[in-house]
Design a protein around this motif. Structure first.
Motif, short mmCIF file in Angstrom:
data_model
loop_
_atom_site.label_atom_id
_atom_site.label_comp_id
_atom_site.label_asym_id
_atom_site.label_seq_id
_atom_site.Cartn_x
_atom_site.Cartn_y
_atom_site.Cartn_z
N ILE A 164 22.14 50.89 39.68
CA ILE A 164 20.75 50.92 39.91
C ILE A 164 20.05 49.54 40.16
N LEU A 198 21.17 47.75 43.34
CA LEU A 198 20.35 48.39 44.48
C LEU A 198 19.11 48.02 44.76
N ILE A 224 16.41 52.03 47.73
CA ILE A 224 15.55 52.44 46.59
C ILE A 224 15.73 54.09 46.07
N LEU A 284 18.18 55.66 46.60
CA LEU A 284 19.61 55.78 45.93
C LEU A 284 19.44 55.42 44.52
N ALA A 285 18.76 54.39 44.08
CA ALA A 285 18.48 53.66 42.95
C ALA A 285 17.93 54.61 42.12
N SER A 327 19.94 58.21 41.30
CA SER A 327 20.98 57.58 40.44
C SER A 327 20.51 57.94 38.86
N ILE A 328 19.12 57.72 38.80
CA ILE A 328 18.85 57.80 37.25
C ILE A 328 19.06 59.03 36.88
N THR A 333 22.22 59.80 34.92
CA THR A 333 22.37 59.01 33.63
C THR A 333 21.36 59.82 32.30
N ILE A 334 20.33 60.49 32.81
CA ILE A 334 19.58 61.26 31.63
C ILE A 334 20.13 62.80 31.47
N GLU A 336 23.48 64.75 31.09
CA GLU A 336 24.71 64.48 30.94
C GLU A 336 25.49 65.44 32.09
N TYR A 338 26.51 63.28 41.19
CA TYR A 338 27.15 62.19 42.15
C TYR A 338 28.03 62.67 43.13
#
Lengths: 275, 451
Positions: free
Chosen positions: A220, A223, B28, B30-31, B34-35, B38-39, B41, B70
């Motif tokens: 992240i 990116l 942006i 994608l970024a 992606s979060i 991670t929050i 599981e 993912y």
């Protein structure tokens, strides 16, 4: 013994922070050289402490939160000293040295004993991977500080009020140049850091990428900085936009480093093994 | 008519995919996307999610693919969009870069002279032909060997350095595509699995994650031995498995693996990943006299087996911990005295005198255990991994070239003037790191004015 050197370094960083703040308030050149020498001594003492711990522990001491915070702070001061030398930006010290001091201050609340190193971290990739990333992160910390100063300075210019602070703040284009140079060095380091992490992961766990929260957050961050880079080089994101993205980017850096371990517990388990 | 409009439509689509206006939002998005993974599981069993979310939330999250985000269709679609954008950008711009590099502008025309910021003019006595060689050699020495072009009686010298750096960006972009290709190959033809092997046993099939089910390795792996080494303070130092590869009934390879040191055979990797106990046999407990520590009796126990010792009572081993609270291997024993309450307590292998504290005329010493372990191995085959590494190498090279390289170009024009004079025009341009190039240009100016 290395803990003593660490405490001494913390005192020097505190002295450095206060001196640079004194420079901003009283505009005294003496304060600047006091700040610079404090940081220089602090860096030297800190480096000695780091090396002593390296020899006492028998491994690169970047294996737990205590050691990582300490190394991060060392890297921030090191990068700042280089940038300061190059650009003579005194006011940057007023923002960067407190960051280094806060980082090293946190270590005071953590156990400082040298611990045994878990099997997963016994690899020559540890020093390579961790050093590259922390130096990269330290560069992004300097870009973050330059971004904050940029926004303050821009606000002052817009108000057309020649406040006392403004005369001390560097011109906007110099700040923007620092932002750009930091990206030029920070981004390759971040990239190589992630790649070495992938090589290590492949060799230790059999998977170069497993969408682990730490890995994902480093992606992240990558990116975000890639977006900033493209904005800069092609669409002409200069100044304000670049400053904001440098601040957001450093937020992602900090979250990758601390947030993942502290706020997403149980997900990230590099050091645990076997249960 | 229809052809023309379809062409322009194609052009529009092409421009959209090749544009940087697309690249920045894709990066942006994608970024930010992606979060989520991670929050929340990823890839946990349903029971796990039930502890955190209500049934209806689980339904929504699972519909959105957020439990395996993912690999969800929408995330893969984002990656595809990213790859298309990269490809189109490269295909769109690369031919132009080739043109610039292979066929650079070797003459300095008036338009360029006006547009370039680094231009310097001066006059010199002499003829173009006389000065040609002097300037050419000075330029070679101070910067790079120039190419000479005559345009009627005007001489143009053109020199460049770092033209290759223009490719840096595209090397980087292509390297990302190479990494993605490697990842796809790994996903299609590789597998990741997990297997437990009890000491002395062998396996030849592995349960894999994903849709491939059970994979036959084509050979067998035997675990000869598993052991843990501890630091003096009792924390684990190393997990070690002694493995043999058996093919056609013969041992073809034997290797001791540790964390960070896997076994590889026929493209399949075996990684030390976990361990556990598969039971215990033969626990040795010594009963000793407190006075002088002399041995009363050495007991060999099976788990929970009760053994009677004259004058002491019935002793049994009821629990074992390989590392109790950091004090190393510990055994929980139960002693039923000939009179009184049965007692159970821990004794430690690393602290043989520990039980003396009970103040009995005898004490128990935990002197050994033959524990049967199983080793937990991660098994992986990834035929795409080397392609990923090739991509990574190009990525690093590309980034270094793109960031630190700079295409620096210098033009020197000699224009004959009246009265046996020549006008010298020096101009320069760099596509990166202009500040550094300004210094180079100043130096060049000084060197060339000395000619």
């Amino acid at each position: 013994m290395n803990a003593f050197f660490l405490k001494l370094a913390a005192l020097f960083y505190l002295a450095g922070s206060l001196s640079y703040l004194a420079y901003v308030v009283f505009m005294s050149e003496k304060a600047v050289s006091a700040g610079r020498f404090s940081l220089l001594f602090g860096f030297g003492v800190h480096l000695v402490g780091f090396l002593m711990r390296y020899f006492e522990a028998g491994y690169t001491p970047i294996t737990n939160l205590f050691e990582s915070l300490s190394f991060f702070s060392l890297a921030v001061v090191g990068v700042f000293l280089v940038v300061e030398r190059r650009y003579r930006l005194k006011v940057l010290g007023a923002f960067v040295s407190p960051i280094a001091f806060i980082l090293i201050l946190f270590t005071a609340f953590l156990p400082s004993e040298i611990q045994t190193i878990p099997p997963a971290l016994q690899s020559y990739w540890l020093p390579i991977h961790a050093t590259l990333l922390f130096v990269g992160d330290a560069i992004f910390a300097v870009a973050f500080a330059a971004g904050i100063i940029y926004l303050i300075q821009e606000r002052q210019l817009k108000r057309k009020k020649l406040g006392p602070l403004m005369r001390r703040l560097p011109p906007l284009d110099v700040l923007d140049e620092i932002n750009h140079r930091c990206l030029t060095f920070g981004f390759p380091l971040l990239t190589v850091g992630i790649i070495t992490g992938a090589i290590w992961a492949e060799y230790a766990w059999g998977s170069y990428w497993s969408w682990d929260p730490k890995e994902t957050w480093s992606l992240i961050t990558w990116l975000l900085y890639a977006a900033l880079l493209h904005g800069r080089l092609t669409v002409g994101w200069r100044g304000r936009k670049a400053a904001i993205l440098a601040i957001v980017g450093f937020g992602a850096v900090l979250f990758t480093f601390l947030g993942v371990n502290l706020l997403l517990p149980g997900l990230h388990s590099y050091a645990s093994f076997g249960r | 008519m229809s052809k023309k409009s379809s062409e322009s439509f194609f052009e529009k689509v092409w421009k959209f995919f090749a544009s940087l206006r697309l690249a920045i939002p894709v990066l942006i998005i994608l970024a930010v996307a992606s979060i989520f993974g991670t929050i929340i599981e990823q890839n946990k069993p349903l029971e796990h999610y039930r502890r955190f979310y209500s049934e209806s939330t689980i339904k929504i999250l699972s519909k959105l693919g957020l439990f395996d985000m993912y690999h969800s269709w929408w995330f893969l679609l984002l990656l595809v969009l990213f790859a298309i954008n990269l490809t189109c950008c490269t295909v769109d711009r690369l031919p132009n870069v080739f043109k610039v590099v292979r066929n650079p502008k070797r003459t300095l025309d008036e338009g360029m002279e006006r547009s370039l910021s680094l231009v310097h003019r001066w006059r010199k006595k002499g003829k173009v032909e006389e000065l040609r060689e002097k300037f050419a050699s000075a330029l070679s020495q101070a910067f790079a060997k120039p190419v000479e072009t005559y345009n009627s009686d005007v001489l143009h010298l053109y020199a460049e350095r770092g033209a290759f750096s223009r490719f840096g960006v595209y090397i980087t972009h292509v390297s990302i595509l190479i990494v993605l290709v490697g990842a796809i190959i790994g996903n299609i033809w590789g597998f990741k699995g997990y297997v437990n092997i009890v000491e002395g046993d062998q396996i030849s099939r592995v349960q894999t994650r994903g849709s491939k089910g059970i994979v036959d390795l084509g050979f067998a792996v035997r675990c000869n031995d598993f052991r843990i080494e501890y630091y003096p303070n009792g924390t684990p130092k190393e997990y070690i498995s002694d493995l043999s590869v058996i093919e056609g009934g013969k041992e073809v390879l034997r290797k001791t693996i540790e964390v960070n040191d896997p076994l590889r055979y026929k493209g399949i990797w075996f990684y030390q990943s976990s361990y556990g106990t598969a039971g215990a046999t033969n626990i040795t407990v010594d009963v000793r006299k407190k006075e002088d520590g002399s041995l009363i009796k050495r007991l060999t126990l099976l788990p929970n087996q009760k053994v009677k010792v004259e004058g002491v009572g019935t002793i049994s081993a009821v629990d074992f911990d390989p590392n109790l609270q950091g004090f190393g291997p510990a055994l929980r024993v139960r002693v039923e005295g000939e009179s009184g309450q049965p007692l159970s307590f821990w004794i430690f292998k690393n602290f043989p005198d520990f039980d003396k504290r009970r103040g009995q005329p005898f004490y128990l010493v935990f002197s050994g255990i033959d524990e049967i372990y199983y080793t937990g191995l991660q098994v992986a085959k990834d035929p795409g991994v080397n392609i990923v590494w090739v991509g990574c190498v190009f990525m690093v090279l590309g980034i270094l070239v793109a960031f630190f390289g700079s295409h620096r170009r210098v033009w020197l024009k000699l224009v004959p003037q009246e009265g046996g004079r020549v006008e010298v025009v020096l101009a320069g341009a760099a596509n990166r790191n202009r500040l550094a190039f300004e210094k180079t240009f100043q130096r060049l100016k000084e060197e060339l004015s000395k000619v």
